[in-house]
Structure formats: C-alpha cells, structure tokens
Design an enzyme around this catalytic site. Structure first.
Site, PDB file in Angstrom:
ATOM      1  N   GLU A 261       0.817  -1.227   0.000  1.00  0.00           N
ATOM      2  CA  GLU A 261       0.000   0.000   0.000  1.00  0.00           C
ATOM      3  C   GLU A 261       0.847   1.273   0.000  1.00  0.00           C
ATOM      4  OE1 GLU A 261      -2.820  -0.286   3.191  1.00  0.00           O
ATOM      5  OE2 GLU A 261      -3.610  -2.205   2.482  1.00  0.00           O
ATOM      6  N   GLU A 371      -6.122 -10.723  -0.922  1.00  0.00           N
ATOM      7  CA  GLU A 371      -6.894 -10.460   0.294  1.00  0.00           C
ATOM      8  C   GLU A 371      -8.381 -10.378  -0.042  1.00  0.00           C
ATOM      9  OE1 GLU A 371      -5.360  -7.143   2.570  1.00  0.00           O
ATOM     10  OE2 GLU A 371      -3.318  -7.489   1.848  1.00  0.00           O
TER      11      GLU A 371
END
Length: 462
Positions: A261, A371
């Site tokens: 991220e 995820e």
C-alpha cells in the site's frame, strides 16, 4: 393540359398513399413489452407481470435461473400467455430466477423485454457444494494455490480451523503476525513466536506460505516510528530488518509482499514514514534488499510481490502502481503483483477487474489475488443477511474466480481469501466502513458452515 394535370394529381396521390402505407406499417410494428417487477413473491413462486402492448394477441414468457437464459424452467421456454401476468409456482425457496417476455401477433413476434430478477423467499432446499476448494483447483489444467489468511492462535491440531485449512486450502498468509510491528521488538531484536508457528504449520502440512508483509506504514513499531537517528541510520534499520526476516524464513516462505500500500487514493506516493525518511526510491531499495538477502541465503526462487488495494476502479492509483511496478521490473526486482480485492457485491465491475489484472499479465508478472473478501452491506442498508445479498455475493465470488482462472498459467500464483468466518473478518468492525457488525464477507458463517459464496467460488473454477 387537362391530361397533364390528371397525371400529376394521380402521381401525387399514389406517392401519398405509399408514404401513408409505410407510416402505418411502421406504426403497427409489434413493440417489445416492458416487464414489471414480480409481485406476490413467496417461498415457492411469484407473479410475473408486464405492460400491455397494442395489437398484441398473446405473449411468450421465458423463465430461467440464469441471466443469460442458457437454460429454461420446464414449460417456460416461450410459454404462451394471453393475460398480462402469469403466476409461477413450484419453485425452490431462496433462489434467484429471471424472466422476460415477448409480444406475439399472428406469426409476428416482438423483441425481448427487459429482464427481471426475482429471489424467492425462504431457504433453498438445494445444498451448497461441499467440494473442497483446493481439490477442484488442483484438478484444473492450470492449477493455482487457494489461500486463506490465518492467525497463529487458530492453528491448533484438531480445531475446526485446522480441519478446514487442511481440507480446503493449499496456501496461507499471516493476517497480521508476520508484519514488522509484531516481529520487531527493538533494533536487531525479534519476537518470532507467532510467525514461526504459522510458517511451521504450513511447512509441516504441505501448505504454501506467503509472507505478508515486510514494509507497511500501518505496522511500524514504536521504536522505529520514534527513531532518533539520522535518515541514513533509519534506512539502515529498515534494511537490517528486511535482511534478517528474509534470511530467517529462507526456504520456508515461498513469497513475500515486500511493500504494501505505498500509493494513496489520489494516485501519489503515500506520505509514510518510509517516504519521509528514505525518499521516493525507498520501494526499489526495499525490493533490492529483499532480493539480496534471499540470494545470500540461497533462496533464489523467492517470489517478491508489490501489494495494494482498490486499483481496479481508481485509474490514477492504478497508473501509479504500474509506474512503480515498471521501475521494479526494469531492475529485475519484482515477480508479481498482489491485488487485495476488498470488493463489494456491486464493484468493481468485471471489465474493471479484468483490465487491471491484464496490465500485470501483459508484463509477464505473477498475479496474486491476495486479500479477497466481498462486502454485501456497503451502504449499511440491511441488518440481516438477505437472500438477495447472499446470491449477489455468490455471483461476485464466481465472477472473480472465473476472471482469475482465465489468466495464462504462467501468470497464476494464488487466490487468497482474507479470513475464514464472517464474524472474524475485519470488515464488520472497521469504523470507516460504517456498518458495525452487519456484514458477511467471507466463505464461512460464524458456525464454520459453508455459504453460497463457497459454491460461487467453486463455480468460478468450471
């Protein structure tokens, strides 16, 4: 002169009659009906309805369990109906049906109406598919790992987690316990207990282990957040951490999310402590250090991934991620891209997901849907898990798995579900998502029972 006038007049009349005939034929063309939402929905049926079509003598009704009408309910493939509705009975509860209608006049048949979706009430008598996920995935012509995010506390022999993991999954990722914060106690001091337990569980049971994640701005230990040394010394601490972790797990962990991220939702580098203290080249540096550590430990097959969320519908963010990926690839530092896929039942669209993933495929990179979970209550508009949302979620899982299964074999790595049970997912308790306790994003309910989402996953492998 009189004859000329008559000829002109006659020609004009013939022309007008011809135009009038064409206009009447156009006006009398049989229009497609407009189907209305179903009425009187119950456990075993509903009333299909549609609007009146002028000059129609009857209507032809189709009913299917698929939106593309590949199959039809018995007796409902162009069933003639003379009324503007039809009571449909004998259906299964908790099941989605689709209907459409055409108008008929003599031998002329109109185009199809719009398609109406309707979900019957009650509980379906059709059981969910109990096939083990990894068994079906391993039987594919081009198999891939089916993964699950885990906690060390779940991995007790004989527990329900243990039984399901061994039966269903061929890969695991640590949900949190292999990140920097729980491992790094102080400079050069490590707590390996939970991470070692997860890795040993995978190794002992023939389950692939994916490392998540070496560098993430949310999981920075306090000692590093408040590090008093120079920026160069800070950078050396990060390098030492990456080197020690990769070395510790060399030959035991197949892959790592090196940086997680790093791009914000505006399409810029996220303003993290790593950017502030190490500069914009820190991502390449972290990958370089991970690669050097793996090579030094003899783990030359270690796969290195960049991992991020919400890139399919956010084009500025997607573009920035691929800018980073291109730089890493040019330096021969990256093997794959992780697409988190914390999606909702509504978005991103199939086209958006495919476009995003195919950009990585075109670069020859491994793809990890890393995820995956699917929210069914993003607007906090339901307080119970309805049949409609259950089936919407099933369809979305099927769609994503089908997209993944269609990519070339060389680009496949793993498709990982982010948790086992709905009540243990991060989603219902995330304040930013604003639906505390009211979401059901995973493949198993709170009692470890498989859901329709599990069947949808399996259908995506067909």
């Amino acid at each position: 002169m009189k004859n000329i006038f008559l000829l002109v007049f006659t020609g004009a009349m013939l022309f007008l009659n011809s135009c009038s005939k064409d206009d009447n034929e156009g006006a009398n063309a049989l229009e497609a009906p407009v189907a209305n939402p179903a009425k009187d929905v119950n456990n075993t049926g509903f009333r299909a309805k549609w609007m009146y079509v002028s000059t129609a003598q009857s209507y032809l009704l189709d009913i299917s369990t698929s939106a593309d009408f590949e199959t039809f309910l018995p007796d409902y493939n162009s069933k003639p109906v003379t009324d503007l509705n039809e009571v449909v009975v004998g259906l299964d509860g908790g099941t989605r049906y689709f209907y459409r209608v055409r108008a008929k006049r003599d031998s002329e048949i109109s185009a199809y109406s719009n398609v109406i979706s309707v979900v019957t009430n009650g509980v379906s008598s059709i059981p969910e598919d109990p096939t083990f996920l990894k068994v079906k995935a391993n039987a594919l012509q081009h198999p891939f790992f089916v993964g699950m995010a885990v906690k060390a506390s779940q991995l007790e022999t004989g527990s329900q987690y243990d039984v399901i993991l061994k039966n269903e999954f061929s890969s695991i990722s640590a949900e949190y316990e292999m990140k920097m914060n729980p491992i790094s106690v102080a400079s050069g001091v490590y707590n390996w207990e939970a991470a070692d337990k997860i890795v040993a569980y995978g190794n002992d049971n023939g389950i692939n282990v994916h490392g998540h994640a070496l560098v993430w701005h949310v999981a920075v230990p306090d000692w590093l957040t408040n590090y008093p040394g120079t920026d160069a010394e800070f950078s050396n601490e990060v390098r030492q951490y990456i080197t020690d972790v990769v070395t510790h797990f060399a030959g035991k962990v197949t892959s790592w999310d090196v940086v997680n991220e790093a791009v914000d939702d505006t399409g810029n580098l996220r303003n993290t402590i790593f950017l502030q203290r190490m500069g914009p080249n820190y991502i390449n540096q972290c990958f370089q250090w991970a690669r050097e550590a793996a090579d030094a430990a003899g783990d030359t097959d270690l796969l290195l991934f960049y991992n991020d969320y919400a890139t399919s519908a956010n084009i500025p963010k997607q573009n920035k991620v691929y800018e980073l990926v291109d730089a890493l690839k040019a330096s021969n530092l990256i093997n794959g891209v992780g697409f988190q896929m914390h999606n909702t039942y509504l978005s991103p669209t199939k086209d958006q997901i495919e476009t995003d993933i195919n950009r990585a495929v075109s670069k020859g990179l491994k793809i990890h849907i890393s995820e995956l979970d699917i929210q069914v209550n993003p607007f906090n508009d339901i307080s119970t898990f309805t049949n409609e949302r259950r089936l919407d979620q099933k369809d979305k899982y099927k769609e994503i798995v089908k997209i993944y299964n269609a990519i070339p074999s060389a680009n496949k790595y793993a498709l990982t579900i982010w948790g086992m049970r709905d009540n243990e997912s991060w989603i219902p308790y995330n304040a930013e998502l604003n639906h505390p306790g009211n979401d059901w994003p995973l493949l198993y309910d709170s009692n470890f029972a498989i859901k329709s989402a599990h069947t949808g996953f399996l259908q995506g492998l067909d």
